[in-house]
Scaffold this active site. Structure first.
Site, PDB file in Angstrom:
ATOM      1  N   PHE A  16      10.470  13.806  -8.807  1.00  0.00           N
ATOM      2  CA  PHE A  16       9.467  13.056  -9.583  1.00  0.00           C
ATOM      3  C   PHE A  16       9.280  13.657 -10.994  1.00  0.00           C
ATOM      4  N   ASP A  38      20.366  19.742  -8.434  1.00  0.00           N
ATOM      5  CA  ASP A  38      19.448  19.241  -7.415  1.00  0.00           C
ATOM      6  C   ASP A  38      20.201  19.108  -6.093  1.00  0.00           C
ATOM      7  N   THR A  41      17.525  16.370  -1.676  1.00  0.00           N
ATOM      8  CA  THR A  41      16.834  16.257  -0.392  1.00  0.00           C
ATOM      9  C   THR A  41      16.248  14.845  -0.331  1.00  0.00           C
ATOM     10  N   ALA A  88      11.814  22.356  -5.443  1.00  0.00           N
ATOM     11  CA  ALA A  88      10.861  22.863  -4.451  1.00  0.00           C
ATOM     12  C   ALA A  88      10.658  21.822  -3.356  1.00  0.00           C
ATOM     13  N   THR A 135       1.958  25.253  -9.567  1.00  0.00           N
ATOM     14  CA  THR A 135       0.869  24.326  -9.251  1.00  0.00           C
ATOM     15  C   THR A 135      -0.501  25.003  -9.333  1.00  0.00           C
ATOM     16  N   ASP A 136      -1.539  24.191  -9.537  1.00  0.00           N
ATOM     17  CA  ASP A 136      -2.903  24.734  -9.526  1.00  0.00           C
ATOM     18  C   ASP A 136      -3.347  25.114  -8.109  1.00  0.00           C
ATOM     19  N   GLU A 137      -2.589  24.646  -7.096  1.00  0.00           N
ATOM     20  CA  GLU A 137      -3.022  24.907  -5.711  1.00  0.00           C
ATOM     21  C   GLU A 137      -2.967  26.394  -5.362  1.00  0.00           C
ATOM     22  N   TYR A 160       2.244  25.200   1.769  1.00  0.00           N
ATOM     23  CA  TYR A 160       2.838  24.836   0.474  1.00  0.00           C
ATOM     24  C   TYR A 160       2.320  25.754  -0.625  1.00  0.00           C
ATOM     25  N   SER A 161       0.985  25.866  -0.745  1.00  0.00           N
ATOM     26  CA  SER A 161       0.457  26.650  -1.873  1.00  0.00           C
ATOM     27  C   SER A 161       0.769  28.133  -1.697  1.00  0.00           C
ATOM     28  N   LYS A 164       4.263  28.553  -2.996  1.00  0.00           N
ATOM     29  CA  LYS A 164       4.312  28.497  -4.474  1.00  0.00           C
ATOM     30  C   LYS A 164       3.696  29.773  -5.057  1.00  0.00           C
ATOM     31  N   LYS A 199       2.997  10.638  -1.351  1.00  0.00           N
ATOM     32  CA  LYS A 199       1.850  11.229  -2.034  1.00  0.00           C
ATOM     33  C   LYS A 199       0.785  10.143  -2.230  1.00  0.00           C
TER      34      LYS A 199
HETATM   35  P1  NAD Z   1       9.640  16.432  -5.772  1.00  0.00           P
HETATM   36  O1  NAD Z   1       9.490  16.748  -4.326  1.00  0.00           O
HETATM   37  O2  NAD Z   1       9.511  15.034  -6.242  1.00  0.00           O
HETATM   38  O3  NAD Z   1      11.040  16.969  -6.301  1.00  0.00           O
HETATM   39  C1  NAD Z   1      11.603  18.194  -5.891  1.00  0.00           C
HETATM   40  C2  NAD Z   1      13.089  18.142  -6.201  1.00  0.00           C
HETATM   41  O4  NAD Z   1      13.666  19.409  -5.816  1.00  0.00           O
HETATM   42  C3  NAD Z   1      13.848  17.055  -5.430  1.00  0.00           C
HETATM   43  O5  NAD Z   1      14.691  16.335  -6.304  1.00  0.00           O
HETATM   44  C4  NAD Z   1      14.675  17.844  -4.408  1.00  0.00           C
HETATM   45  O6  NAD Z   1      15.894  17.213  -4.080  1.00  0.00           O
HETATM   46  C5  NAD Z   1      14.889  19.160  -5.148  1.00  0.00           C
HETATM   47  N1  NAD Z   1      15.154  20.286  -4.241  1.00  0.00           N
HETATM   48  C6  NAD Z   1      14.464  20.606  -3.117  1.00  0.00           C
HETATM   49  N2  NAD Z   1      15.015  21.703  -2.537  1.00  0.00           N
HETATM   50  C7  NAD Z   1      16.048  22.079  -3.324  1.00  0.00           C
HETATM   51  C8  NAD Z   1      17.010  23.139  -3.261  1.00  0.00           C
HETATM   52  N3  NAD Z   1      16.993  24.035  -2.258  1.00  0.00           N
HETATM   53  N4  NAD Z   1      17.934  23.245  -4.248  1.00  0.00           N
HETATM   54  C9  NAD Z   1      17.964  22.338  -5.259  1.00  0.00           C
HETATM   55  N5  NAD Z   1      17.102  21.301  -5.347  1.00  0.00           N
HETATM   56  C10 NAD Z   1      16.153  21.172  -4.398  1.00  0.00           C
HETATM   57  O7  NAD Z   1       8.586  17.377  -6.508  1.00  0.00           O
HETATM   58  P2  NAD Z   1       7.706  17.129  -7.824  1.00  0.00           P
HETATM   59  O8  NAD Z   1       6.434  16.516  -7.433  1.00  0.00           O
HETATM   60  O9  NAD Z   1       8.562  16.519  -8.853  1.00  0.00           O
HETATM   61  O10 NAD Z   1       7.399  18.656  -8.212  1.00  0.00           O
HETATM   62  C11 NAD Z   1       8.324  19.402  -8.987  1.00  0.00           C
HETATM   63  C12 NAD Z   1       7.779  20.826  -9.154  1.00  0.00           C
HETATM   64  O11 NAD Z   1       6.514  20.772  -9.800  1.00  0.00           O
HETATM   65  C13 NAD Z   1       7.568  21.550  -7.849  1.00  0.00           C
HETATM   66  O12 NAD Z   1       7.938  22.895  -8.034  1.00  0.00           O
HETATM   67  C14 NAD Z   1       6.074  21.437  -7.588  1.00  0.00           C
HETATM   68  O13 NAD Z   1       5.602  22.541  -6.856  1.00  0.00           O
HETATM   69  C15 NAD Z   1       5.540  21.440  -8.997  1.00  0.00           C
HETATM   70  N6  NAD Z   1       4.266  20.705  -9.207  1.00  0.00           N
HETATM   71  C16 NAD Z   1       4.112  19.419  -8.767  1.00  0.00           C
HETATM   72  C17 NAD Z   1       2.932  18.731  -9.032  1.00  0.00           C
HETATM   73  C18 NAD Z   1       2.729  17.293  -8.597  1.00  0.00           C
HETATM   74  O14 NAD Z   1       1.626  16.774  -8.754  1.00  0.00           O
HETATM   75  N7  NAD Z   1       3.728  16.619  -8.077  1.00  0.00           N
HETATM   76  C19 NAD Z   1       1.903  19.372  -9.736  1.00  0.00           C
HETATM   77  C20 NAD Z   1       2.089  20.682 -10.158  1.00  0.00           C
HETATM   78  C21 NAD Z   1       3.272  21.336  -9.890  1.00  0.00           C
HETATM   79  O1  DAU Z   2      -2.466  19.956  -7.421  1.00  0.00           O
HETATM   80  C1  DAU Z   2      -1.089  19.885  -7.604  1.00  0.00           C
HETATM   81  C2  DAU Z   2      -0.423  19.432  -6.323  1.00  0.00           C
HETATM   82  O2  DAU Z   2      -0.747  18.058  -6.153  1.00  0.00           O
HETATM   83  C3  DAU Z   2       1.090  19.623  -6.336  1.00  0.00           C
HETATM   84  O3  DAU Z   2       1.386  20.996  -6.427  1.00  0.00           O
HETATM   85  C4  DAU Z   2       1.714  19.032  -5.072  1.00  0.00           C
HETATM   86  O4  DAU Z   2       3.124  19.148  -5.139  1.00  0.00           O
HETATM   87  C5  DAU Z   2       1.325  17.577  -4.992  1.00  0.00           C
HETATM   88  O5  DAU Z   2       1.840  17.000  -3.809  1.00  0.00           O
HETATM   89  C6  DAU Z   2      -0.205  17.421  -5.033  1.00  0.00           C
HETATM   90  O6  DAU Z   2      -0.810  17.934  -3.818  1.00  0.00           O
HETATM   91  P1  DAU Z   2      -2.039  17.159  -3.105  1.00  0.00           P
HETATM   92  O7  DAU Z   2      -2.100  17.579  -1.699  1.00  0.00           O
HETATM   93  O8  DAU Z   2      -3.270  17.241  -3.925  1.00  0.00           O
HETATM   94  O9  DAU Z   2      -1.484  15.633  -3.241  1.00  0.00           O
HETATM   95  P2  DAU Z   2      -1.408  14.405  -2.205  1.00  0.00           P
HETATM   96  O10 DAU Z   2      -0.966  13.234  -3.017  1.00  0.00           O
HETATM   97  O11 DAU Z   2      -0.641  14.755  -0.989  1.00  0.00           O
HETATM   98  O12 DAU Z   2      -2.920  14.207  -1.797  1.00  0.00           O
HETATM   99  C7  DAU Z   2      -3.937  13.966  -2.764  1.00  0.00           C
HETATM  100  C8  DAU Z   2      -5.262  13.849  -2.042  1.00  0.00           C
HETATM  101  O13 DAU Z   2      -5.264  12.677  -1.250  1.00  0.00           O
HETATM  102  C9  DAU Z   2      -5.517  15.007  -1.084  1.00  0.00           C
HETATM  103  O14 DAU Z   2      -6.905  15.313  -1.120  1.00  0.00           O
HETATM  104  C10 DAU Z   2      -5.160  14.434   0.278  1.00  0.00           C
HETATM  105  C11 DAU Z   2      -5.486  12.966   0.148  1.00  0.00           C
HETATM  106  N1  DAU Z   2      -4.650  12.033   0.947  1.00  0.00           N
HETATM  107  C12 DAU Z   2      -3.292  12.128   0.818  1.00  0.00           C
HETATM  108  C13 DAU Z   2      -2.463  11.292   1.534  1.00  0.00           C
HETATM  109  C14 DAU Z   2      -0.965  11.411   1.434  1.00  0.00           C
HETATM  110  C15 DAU Z   2      -5.240  11.064   1.745  1.00  0.00           C
HETATM  111  O15 DAU Z   2      -6.473  10.958   1.825  1.00  0.00           O
HETATM  112  N2  DAU Z   2      -4.421  10.224   2.445  1.00  0.00           N
HETATM  113  C16 DAU Z   2      -3.058  10.309   2.400  1.00  0.00           C
HETATM  114  O16 DAU Z   2      -2.369   9.520   3.101  1.00  0.00           O
END
Ligand code: NAD
Ligand code: DAU
Length: 354
Positions: A16, A38, A41, A88, A135-137, A160-161, A164, A199
């Site tokens: 993403f 990448d 996965t 990740a 991440t902020d987590e 997860y957190s 990280k 998500k």
């Molecule tokens: P995502 O799950 O959409 O993408 C992760 C990517 O990593 C995928 O393309 C997957 O194929 C690849 N990957 C997984 N394992 C691998 C491996 N062993 N070797 C090579 N590639 C691999 O995740 P995202 O939401 O895009 O998050 C990207 C990064 O940002 C992560 O490190 C996550 O912790 C961090 N982050 C995400 C958010 C969020 O809100 N999504 C917020 C803050 C930080």
């Molecule tokens: O804060 C940054 C993090 O945000 C990233 O590091 C993570 O990679 C990312 O997945 C995200 O984590 P969250 O757990 O906050 O995101 P998620 O979208 O899974 O959930 C957001 C909120 O919504 C959380 O409080 C759980 C709730 N939720 C989630 C799902 C999937 C629901 O209530 N119902 C659901 O079905």
């Protein structure tokens, strides 16, 4: 190759956030050569990058950050100046079902990648950078008041957190012990296009569209701080180029929402777009068993990044959410492709008993 001024490895670029970052760098810096590594996965999808796939300054490499031999060959071939590490396992609910895969990818994978950099850059660390996207987590959970700053003590609570947080510690340890030039950023919840529908926001959009129940964990009172994904990519760009080595930066949207309020807003937006009667989609809201160890509230103080490097979020949430809904409605094929296979199995396992 000789004409490129920098060679950069972006890991996790088919995911993403990674795909938004790869697109930004490939288009904005034609004089940089970008390699996207990448493992593809369930979360990695090359359809995310169709528009830049044939750019001359871009190459995709399928591989696993844990595979040291493969990484050594890649570093040997490209002589990277910088690494931006996003690869990740990223979904909290999956980490509750299968914590070890998060330890393998996020902890061991990051450590292994740090080793690959050290081995490749040994003796010549000038001008090099390992940028770790986190991440902020890692800061844990807030009560009703306060914000996470860069000084907040780590207090991760989910597998997860914890994975990280551990990877962040390894990154800083390589800096302090071996002098590896590193930067870490810790960002809040991202939203936007190409977000995997496990998500919250894309899952709700997909379920509203298909008239499926909208599973709200607990009472829906948990709060997240939402940031437009392209603003995150822009922050990474600024920090990569201007950030201080050995430092860390918080990135956030100043945009706190209770989950239930976001879901209601999405229902209203989609009632209009789908030509439904007002209130129809909201009838799908279903309160289900809470996430185990569910963090109550995240909120980021991103003032350091604004003060020192001039970054701030660009988009209002309501506008970003509308754009996001439009993207999902216009890209049904993308959703169909990513919701087959592994996702279907995960969805049944995650929601059947709630
Ligand atoms: P995502 O799950 O959409 O993408 C992760 C990517 O990593 C995928 O393309 C997957 O194929 C690849 N990957 C997984 N394992 C691998 C491996 N062993 N070797 C090579 N590639 C691999 O995740 P995202 O939401 O895009 O998050 C990207 C990064 O940002 C992560 O490190 C996550 O912790 C961090 N982050 C995400 C958010 C969020 O809100 N999504 C917020 C803050 C930080
Ligand atoms: O804060 C940054 C993090 O945000 C990233 O590091 C993570 O990679 C990312 O997945 C995200 O984590 P969250 O757990 O906050 O995101 P998620 O979208 O899974 O959930 C957001 C909120 O919504 C959380 O409080 C759980 C709730 N939720 C989630 C799902 C999937 C629901 O209530 N119902 C659901 O079905």
């Amino acid at each position: 190759m000789a004409d490129f001024t920098k060679k950069i490895l972006i890991t996790g670029g088919a995911g993403f956030i990674g795909s938004h970052l790869v697109r930004l760098f490939v288009k904005k810096y034609p004089h940089y050569f970008i390699v996207n590594l990448d493992a593809l996965t369930y979360a990695g999808n090359l359809e995310n990058l169709r528009d830049v796939a044939s750019f001359p300054n871009y190459e995709f490499e399928r591989g696993d950050i844990n595979n040291e031999k493969e990484m050594a060959r890649l570093f040997e071939r490209h002589q990277f100046d910088g690494v931006i590490h996003l690869a990740a396992e990223s979904h909290v609910d999956r980490s509750i079902l299968d914590p070890l895969s998060f330890a393998r990818t996020n902890v061991l994978g990051t450590s292994s990648l740090l080793n690959s950099c050290m081995n490749s850059w040994r003796g010549d660390l000038k001008g090099k950078l390992f940028y770790h996207v986190s991440t902020d987590e890692v800061y844990g959970s807030l009560g009703k008041e306060g914000f996470f700053t860069e000084e907040t003590a780590y207090d991760p609570r989910s597998p997860y957190s914890a994975s990280k947080a551990s990877s962040d510690h390894f990154v800083m340890a390589y800096h302090h012990t071996y002098g590896l030039p590193v930067i870490i950023s810790n960002c809040s919840n991202n939203y936007g296009s190409h977000h995997f529908p496990e998500k919250l926001i894309p899952l709700m959009i997909n379920n509203i569209k298909n008239n499926k129940p909208l599973p709200v964990y607990g009472k829906g009172e948990n709060v997240r701080d939402w940031l437009w994904v392209e603003d995150h990519a822009k922050a990474i760009d600024i920090i990569f180029h201007k950030g201080k080595i050995g430092d860390r930066y918080n990135i956030g949207g100043y945009n706190e929402w209770k989950n239930i309020d976001i879901i209601n807003l999405l229902c209203r937006i989609m009632d209009k777009k789908l030509g439904r009667k007002e209130g129809e989609s909201a009838k799908l809201i279903t309160f289900v068993k809470d996430r185990q160890g569910h963090d109550l509230r995240y909120a980021i103080d991103a003032s350091k990044l604004n003060r020192e490097l001039g970054w701030k979020p660009s988009l209002q949430f309501e506008e970003g959410l509308e754009k996001t809904v439009d993207w999902y409605l216009e890209n049904e094929e993308w959703v169909k492709h990513v919701t087959s296979g592994d996702y279907r199995h995960y969805y049944d396992q995650q929601y059947e008993k709630r």
